[in-house]
Every structure is written in structure tokens, then in C-alpha cells.
Design a protein around this motif. Structure first.
Motif, mmCIF file in Angstrom:
data_model
loop_
_atom_site.group_PDB
_atom_site.id
_atom_site.type_symbol
_atom_site.label_atom_id
_atom_site.label_comp_id
_atom_site.label_asym_id
_atom_site.label_seq_id
_atom_site.Cartn_x
_atom_site.Cartn_y
_atom_site.Cartn_z
ATOM 1 N N LEU A 193 0.822 -1.208 0.000
ATOM 2 C CA LEU A 193 0.000 0.000 0.000
ATOM 3 C C LEU A 193 0.862 1.266 0.000
ATOM 4 O O LEU A 193 0.512 2.257 -0.654
ATOM 5 N N GLU A 194 1.958 1.235 0.714
ATOM 6 C CA GLU A 194 2.859 2.395 0.715
ATOM 7 C C GLU A 194 3.406 2.659 -0.675
ATOM 8 O O GLU A 194 3.588 3.815 -1.079
ATOM 9 N N ASP A 195 3.661 1.598 -1.437
ATOM 10 C CA ASP A 195 4.128 1.761 -2.821
ATOM 11 C C ASP A 195 3.086 2.476 -3.674
ATOM 12 O O ASP A 195 3.429 3.150 -4.653
ATOM 13 N N LEU A 196 1.807 2.317 -3.298
ATOM 14 C CA LEU A 196 0.732 3.025 -4.007
ATOM 15 C C LEU A 196 0.647 4.497 -3.599
ATOM 16 O O LEU A 196 0.011 5.288 -4.292
ATOM 17 N N GLY A 197 1.239 4.818 -2.469
ATOM 18 C CA GLY A 197 1.133 6.175 -1.944
ATOM 19 C C GLY A 197 0.173 6.309 -0.786
ATOM 20 O O GLY A 197 -0.125 7.428 -0.350
ATOM 21 N N VAL A 198 -0.330 5.180 -0.261
ATOM 22 C CA VAL A 198 -1.232 5.200 0.886
ATOM 23 C C VAL A 198 -0.417 5.491 2.150
ATOM 24 O O VAL A 198 0.645 4.906 2.376
ATOM 25 N N SER A 199 -0.937 6.384 2.987
ATOM 26 C CA SER A 199 -0.251 6.737 4.226
ATOM 27 C C SER A 199 -0.454 5.640 5.272
ATOM 28 O O SER A 199 -1.591 5.288 5.594
ATOM 29 N N ILE A 200 0.666 5.132 5.797
ATOM 30 C CA ILE A 200 0.636 4.083 6.807
ATOM 31 C C ILE A 200 1.241 4.620 8.100
ATOM 32 O O ILE A 200 2.363 5.120 8.111
ATOM 33 N N ILE A 201 0.487 4.530 9.185
ATOM 34 C CA ILE A 201 1.000 4.868 10.506
ATOM 35 C C ILE A 201 1.794 3.664 11.017
ATOM 36 O O ILE A 201 1.318 2.532 10.969
ATOM 37 N N HIS A 202 3.015 3.916 11.462
ATOM 38 C CA HIS A 202 3.911 2.829 11.858
ATOM 39 C C HIS A 202 3.195 1.793 12.721
ATOM 40 O O HIS A 202 2.720 2.113 13.814
ATOM 41 N N PRO A 203 3.081 0.550 12.258
ATOM 42 C CA PRO A 203 2.390 -0.473 13.046
ATOM 43 C C PRO A 203 3.258 -0.981 14.194
ATOM 44 O O PRO A 203 4.468 -1.155 14.058
ATOM 45 N N ARG A 204 2.608 -1.226 15.332
ATOM 46 C CA ARG A 204 3.321 -1.712 16.504
ATOM 47 C C ARG A 204 2.374 -2.586 17.326
ATOM 48 O O ARG A 204 1.153 -2.488 17.205
ATOM 49 N N SER A 205 2.956 -3.398 18.157
ATOM 50 C CA SER A 205 2.185 -4.323 18.971
ATOM 51 C C SER A 205 1.392 -3.590 20.047
ATOM 52 O O SER A 205 1.877 -2.632 20.661
ATOM 53 N N ALA A 206 0.152 -4.020 20.282
ATOM 54 C CA ALA A 206 -0.690 -3.453 21.338
ATOM 55 C C ALA A 206 -1.442 -4.580 22.048
ATOM 56 O O ALA A 206 -1.477 -5.716 21.577
ATOM 57 N N LEU A 207 -2.052 -4.230 23.181
ATOM 58 C CA LEU A 207 -2.639 -5.234 24.077
ATOM 59 C C LEU A 207 -1.602 -6.316 24.359
ATOM 60 O O LEU A 207 -1.816 -7.508 24.134
ATOM 61 N N ALA A 208 -0.461 -5.853 24.865
ATOM 62 C CA ALA A 208 0.700 -6.731 25.035
ATOM 63 C C ALA A 208 1.345 -6.509 26.398
ATOM 64 O O ALA A 208 1.269 -5.407 26.967
ATOM 65 N N PRO A 209 2.019 -7.526 26.938
ATOM 66 C CA PRO A 209 2.816 -7.316 28.152
ATOM 67 C C PRO A 209 3.934 -6.306 27.908
ATOM 68 O O PRO A 209 4.394 -6.136 26.773
ATOM 69 N N VAL A 210 4.354 -5.649 28.979
ATOM 70 C CA VAL A 210 5.437 -4.670 28.902
ATOM 71 C C VAL A 210 6.601 -5.168 29.759
ATOM 72 O O VAL A 210 6.401 -5.572 30.916
ATOM 73 N N TYR A 211 7.805 -5.124 29.187
ATOM 74 C CA TYR A 211 8.989 -5.622 29.870
ATOM 75 C C TYR A 211 9.897 -4.457 30.257
ATOM 76 O O TYR A 211 10.364 -3.712 29.396
ATOM 77 N N PRO A 212 10.158 -4.285 31.564
ATOM 78 C CA PRO A 212 11.013 -3.178 32.012
ATOM 79 C C PRO A 212 12.458 -3.621 32.221
ATOM 80 O O PRO A 212 12.756 -4.821 32.319
ATOM 81 N N GLU A 213 13.338 -2.656 32.283
ATOM 82 C CA GLU A 213 14.716 -2.939 32.657
ATOM 83 C C GLU A 213 14.772 -3.236 34.160
ATOM 84 O O GLU A 213 14.064 -2.626 34.947
#
Length: 388
Positions: A193-213
Motif C-alpha cells: 500500500l505504501e508503494d501506491l502512496g497510501v499513508s501508513i501509521i507505523h504499526p506496533r504491537s498493542a494489548l501486550a505485556p510490557v517488559y522493564p529494565e
């Protein structure tokens, strides 16, 4: 080969659209293209296999459950509501229940909470969607990958191999996001889709555990605390808290590697590596599990070995961690096709006539509790209505 409609993806939103749109009287009919060997794999995983299909209450209350995307989906949600979904399921033989198994009815969703098929089997919902899609005349082609998409005089050309193409008047992107790539949701369509010129918001994982330092609570794995307030701050170059990204209250679960539970899953879309996760436990030390008390006291000891009461009190109010990562295999994907591109009444892309986007492929994701499958239903029904 020519079709009137091609759906890219064979997940929940794709099958919901096909179950709502009869293509038998369309000259070219309809085709669902699924990358893996079967449709609906991720749907079978939803709700721990029980399929939390939607949530009770007023549809007006759903808007806030999708963050900044909610107001932009308002018309779509209102026109294709949780009552609409529940009614359709009931009309087609799927009775509903709440989490405890008590019957739930479409006309009485007010206090239902999470809504499931009464069997608590996701396979019942998938079987219905596949049966309705078939009776509506949809052809399903599995083990088929999309290599490209381009316009043509008759609509769109979909490349299904380096040398094979299919033409369609309309194309509906229902390819999911980036999580659980083994189900076909691997994000590969976003590049096309980006090759077509469609704007894509950077995909990222959600509803996920969070790992801290420096996570100190591995020995507490499996313990849940209710009504904990969690705040996420953006990364900061100064070492202090950055700008506050989100604050939520709910149940927190300790795991052997990091934090999970509803409050963490819901806030995870805002968590960035390098940012800060701050937890306020909202209770006195003696009201915490004994094992946790010992860990907190150990973390509060000074060089002499004495517990520093001011440090201990500070941990109860603001237990801060630098975020190392968010689990890449979250339940849903945040990001995707920008809502700026989409007419959310029809789900057609404004600059690309005949191209539609629904479900997890768009830049909208909800909190836990059935809101994401409801969004799949609402967007799929909107597109189906526009394609009739």
C-alpha cells in the motif's frame, strides 16, 4: 480473471464482510484471498478461544475505548453497533452469554460486560461466518500471497504471484496487522500500500505485556493486584520523566519477565522503549501480598541494610521502571492505514476509488473486552453496505 470484489485477508473482518455481502448477483462475484492454509485462525484464538465478540453497554461508550481514533469511528460504530452484531448472531443461531455463562440478549446489553457465544467456543462464530460467506457466493482461495496491487481501467489488479494477476472492480484490505504473523497478519500488505502512496501509521504491537529494565518481581509471577494505576511517560533525553502519554487504572498481573494484566495490556500501545512505566499500587504495604512486601522492603534497604521508610513509601506511590520493550506478539496492532485516508462511513480510501480498508488493517485499536472484534464488525458492515 475478473471479480467484482476481492478481499485481501481471511480473518474476522474479512469474513464478517463476506457474511454481510451477497455477491451471487454480481457479474464477477467475490473472492477472499488468504495467505495461510485456513481462514479465521486468529479469530479462533480470541478471548482465549472463547471469542469475546463484543461488549455490553451503550455504543456511545465505545468511542472512548479506541483512544484518539474513537471519535473518527463514531458514525461507523453508531450505525453498526454492538446491538446490531448481537442481533445478527442471534438471528443466525448463535446465542450469547456473559463471562460467567449467564444468558445475554441483543435487546438487553446494558449490563452485560464482555459478551461471548453461549458455548464459549470461537469455532461456533467462525463456522457461522464461513457458512454465510459461502451461501453469499464468496470463493475462498487459501495459501495465496499478495505480491502487488495497482490500478487499471476496470478497477484494480491484484498480483497473486510474480506472474499471475487477478482484476477486480473493488478491493477490500482486511489483512490484519503485524502480530501473530503465523496467522497471516505479518504486515506485508502495508508495504504494498505504501508503494501506491497510501499513508501508513507505523504499526506496533498493542494489548501486550510490557517488559522493564531491571524487573524485580519474577518470583511474584501469577499474582494479580486489583485497581492499580499505571502511567506511561515518553522517552526523555534528560533522564527525568518525559511527557505523560497515558494513565489508566485496572488489574495488574506480575509475570516472570514483566507486567501484564488488563491495565498493562490497555496502556501498552502508549509504551515506548526508553520511556517510563510508573505504577501506583494504591494501598498500604501490609495490604500487599507477603512476597511482594519482602521484595519492596529489600529494594528499600540502604547501605547499612536498614529499610528506608521514605524510599519504601515512594515505591508504593510511584514504582518507576524504564521500558525495555513491548511484547511483539500483542493481541492487536496499533497503527496501520491512516484514518486520514479513509471515509469512515463507507471505509473507502478517499484518494483511491474502489479500494477499501477494514478491521485491524486500519489505524484503530481498542482496549480489551470485545472492542476490537466489534470494530471489525462495524467497519466490515460499513464497507458491505457501500458495496451493495
Amino acid at each position: 480473471m475478473y471479480y467484482d470484489c476481492i478481499i485481501i485477508g481471511g480473518g474476522a473482518s474479512a469474513l464478517m464482510l463476506a457474511a454481510r455481502l451477497d455477491v451471487r448477483n454480481m457479474p464477477g462475484g467475490g473472492l477472499i484471498i488468504e495467505k495461510t492454509g485456513r481462514c479465521g485462525t486468529k479469530l479462533l484464538m480470541s478471548g482465549g478461544g472463547r471469542c469475546n465478540i463484543t461488549h455490553g453497554g451503550s455504543i456511545k461508550d465505545f468511542v472512548s475505548c479506541y483512544g484518539n481514533s474513537g471519535p473518527r469511528l463514531r458514525k461507523c460504530l453508531y450505525r453498526h453497533s454492538n446491538m446490531d452484531l448481537a442481533s445478527w448472531l442471534e438471528e443466525n443461531g448463535i446465542s450469547l452469554a456473559d463471562e460467567k455463562g449467564n444468558p445475554v440478549y441483543a435487546w438487553d446489553l446494558e449490563d452485560a460486560g464482555r459478551v461471548f457465544p453461549s458455548s464459549h467456543k470461537a469455532s461456533d462464530v467462525l463456522d457461522l461466518l464461513l457458512e454465510k460467506s459461502g451461501s453469499n457466493g464468496w470463493e475462498i482461495r487459501t495459501d495465496t500471497e499478495i505480491y502487488g496491487l495497482c490500478r487499471c481501467d476496470d478497477g484494480w489488479v491484484v498480483k497473486v504471484s510474480p506472474s499471475a494477476e487477478i482484476t477486480s472492480r473493488n478491493v477490500i484490505v482486511a489483512s490484519g496487522g503485524i502480530t501473530f504473523p503465523e496467522t497471516g497478519s505479518d504486515g506485508s500488505v502495508f508495504g504494498i500500500l505504501e508503494d501506491l502512496g497510501v499513508s501508513i501509521i507505523h504499526p506496533r504491537s498493542a494489548l501486550a505485556p510490557v517488559y522493564p529494565e531491571g524487573y524485580p518481581y519474577g518470583e511474584l509471577s501469577g499474582i494479580t493486584l486489583e485497581d492499580v494505576t499505571v502511567t506511561v511517560f515518553a522517552p526523555s533525553e534528560t533522564g527525568d520523566h518525559g511527557k505523560m502519554s497515558a494513565r489508566m487504572t485496572g488489574d495488574l498481573l506480575f509475570t516472570h519477565r514483566g507486567f501484564s494484566g488488563p491495565v498493562i495490556l490497555n496502556i501498552s500501545r502508549h509504551a515506548e522503549p526508553g520511556g517510563t512505566l510508573s505504577i501506583s499500587y494504591g494501598r498500604a504495604l501490609e495490604d500487599l501480598p507477603k512476597r511482594m512486601q519482602k521484595v519492596l522492603e529489600s529494594r528499600s534497604r540502604g547501605p547499612s541494610g536498614d529499610v528506608r521508610t521514605s524510599v519504601l513509601a515512594g515505591l508504593l506511590i510511584s514504582d518507576d521502571f524504564i521500558i525495555s520493550s513491548v511484547d511483539g506478539n500483542g493481541m492487536v496492532t496499533a497503527g496501520g492505514i491512516s484514518l486520514d485516508e479513509i471515509d469512515t462511513v463507507t471505509m473507502q480510501l478517499k484518494r483511491f476509488p474502489g479500494l477499501y480498508a477494514i478491521g485491524e488493517a486500519i489505524d484503530a485499536d481498542g482496549i480489551t473486552g470485545g472492542y476490537n472484534l466489534q470494530m471489525c464488525w462495524s467497519t466490515a458492515s460499513a464497507a458491505a453496505g457501500a458495496l451493495i
